[in-house]
Design a protein around this motif. Structure first.
Motif, PDB file in Angstrom:
ATOM      1  N   LYS A  23      15.216   9.791  76.605  1.00 10.50           N
ATOM      2  CA  LYS A  23      14.998  10.232  77.979  1.00 10.50           C
ATOM      3  C   LYS A  23      14.749   9.037  78.883  1.00 10.50           C
ATOM      4  N   MET A  26      17.980   7.260  79.589  1.00 12.60           N
ATOM      5  CA  MET A  26      18.792   7.998  80.568  1.00 12.60           C
ATOM      6  C   MET A  26      18.263   7.790  81.986  1.00 12.60           C
ATOM      7  N   GLU A  27      16.959   7.809  82.139  1.00 14.60           N
ATOM      8  CA  GLU A  27      16.368   7.606  83.459  1.00 14.60           C
ATOM      9  C   GLU A  27      16.665   6.201  83.981  1.00 14.60           C
ATOM     10  N   THR A  29      19.251   4.353  83.156  1.00 14.17           N
ATOM     11  CA  THR A  29      20.673   4.314  83.485  1.00 14.17           C
ATOM     12  C   THR A  29      20.932   4.979  84.829  1.00 14.17           C
ATOM     13  N   LYS A  30      20.291   6.122  85.053  1.00 10.55           N
ATOM     14  CA  LYS A  30      20.448   6.809  86.333  1.00 10.55           C
ATOM     15  C   LYS A  30      19.960   5.937  87.483  1.00 10.55           C
ATOM     16  N   ALA A  31      18.853   5.235  87.271  1.00  3.50           N
ATOM     17  CA  ALA A  31      18.321   4.355  88.311  1.00  3.50           C
ATOM     18  C   ALA A  31      19.305   3.231  88.620  1.00  3.50           C
ATOM     19  N   THR A  32      19.906   2.666  87.588  1.00  6.21           N
ATOM     20  CA  THR A  32      20.874   1.589  87.785  1.00  6.21           C
ATOM     21  C   THR A  32      22.100   2.085  88.539  1.00  6.21           C
ATOM     22  N   LEU A  33      22.600   3.253  88.156  1.00  5.09           N
ATOM     23  CA  LEU A  33      23.771   3.805  88.830  1.00  5.09           C
ATOM     24  C   LEU A  33      23.472   4.162  90.288  1.00  5.09           C
ATOM     25  N   GLN A  34      22.305   4.690  90.522  1.00  4.99           N
ATOM     26  CA  GLN A  34      21.921   5.022  91.887  1.00  4.99           C
ATOM     27  C   GLN A  34      21.827   3.735  92.722  1.00  4.99           C
ATOM     28  N   LYS A  55      15.183   0.824  92.233  1.00 10.56           N
ATOM     29  CA  LYS A  55      15.649   0.862  90.839  1.00 10.56           C
ATOM     30  C   LYS A  55      14.573   0.332  89.902  1.00 10.56           C
ATOM     31  N   ARG A  58      11.784   2.845  89.462  1.00  4.16           N
ATOM     32  CA  ARG A  58      12.175   3.965  88.603  1.00  4.16           C
ATOM     33  C   ARG A  58      12.229   3.541  87.134  1.00  4.16           C
ATOM     34  N   LYS A  59      12.683   2.327  86.867  1.00  2.00           N
ATOM     35  CA  LYS A  59      12.744   1.845  85.489  1.00  2.00           C
ATOM     36  C   LYS A  59      11.335   1.662  84.922  1.00  2.00           C
TER      37      LYS A  59
END
Length: 104
Positions: A23, A26-27, A29-34, A55, A58-59
């Motif tokens: 989890k 995934m969080e 990765t989502k932060a990096t993509l955002q 970012k 969030r990481k």
């Protein structure tokens, strides 16, 4: 039987830790993509820097939640091992004779 419970608790803890790590990943990765999306739409360096800081925040939050989950899982395992449930004491000798006083 107690060692079986300890093994089961260990497996449960490991599975919960793996889920927490997945989890967290995934969080992150989502932060990096955002961040990448926000950088692409940024009009000035301030917006780009804000995206990077968001970012990183969030990481760090994802990592904190993962560590908190691991600590919780370890506490759950420790609590399961110290409750005393499942502890049995034999009332027979190795040959099957009763060791108590009951006229047997």
């Amino acid at each position: 039987m107690q060692s079986g419970r300890n093994a089961a608790a260990s497996v449960k803890e490991s599975a919960a830790n793996m889920a927490a790590s997945a989890k967290s990943g995934m969080e992150k990765t989502k932060a990096t993509l955002q961040e990448k999306g926000e950088k692409m739409t940024a009009h000035d360096p301030v917006e780009t820097e804000m995206a990077r800081e968001k970012k990183e925040e969030r990481k760090h939050e994802a990592e904190y939640e993962k560590q908190a989950a691991k600590e919780h899982n370890a506490a759950q395992r420790a609590a399961a091992g110290t409750t005393g449930t499942g502890t049995t004491y034999s009332t027979t000798t190795t040959t099957g004779h009763h060791t108590g006083t009951g006229g047997i």
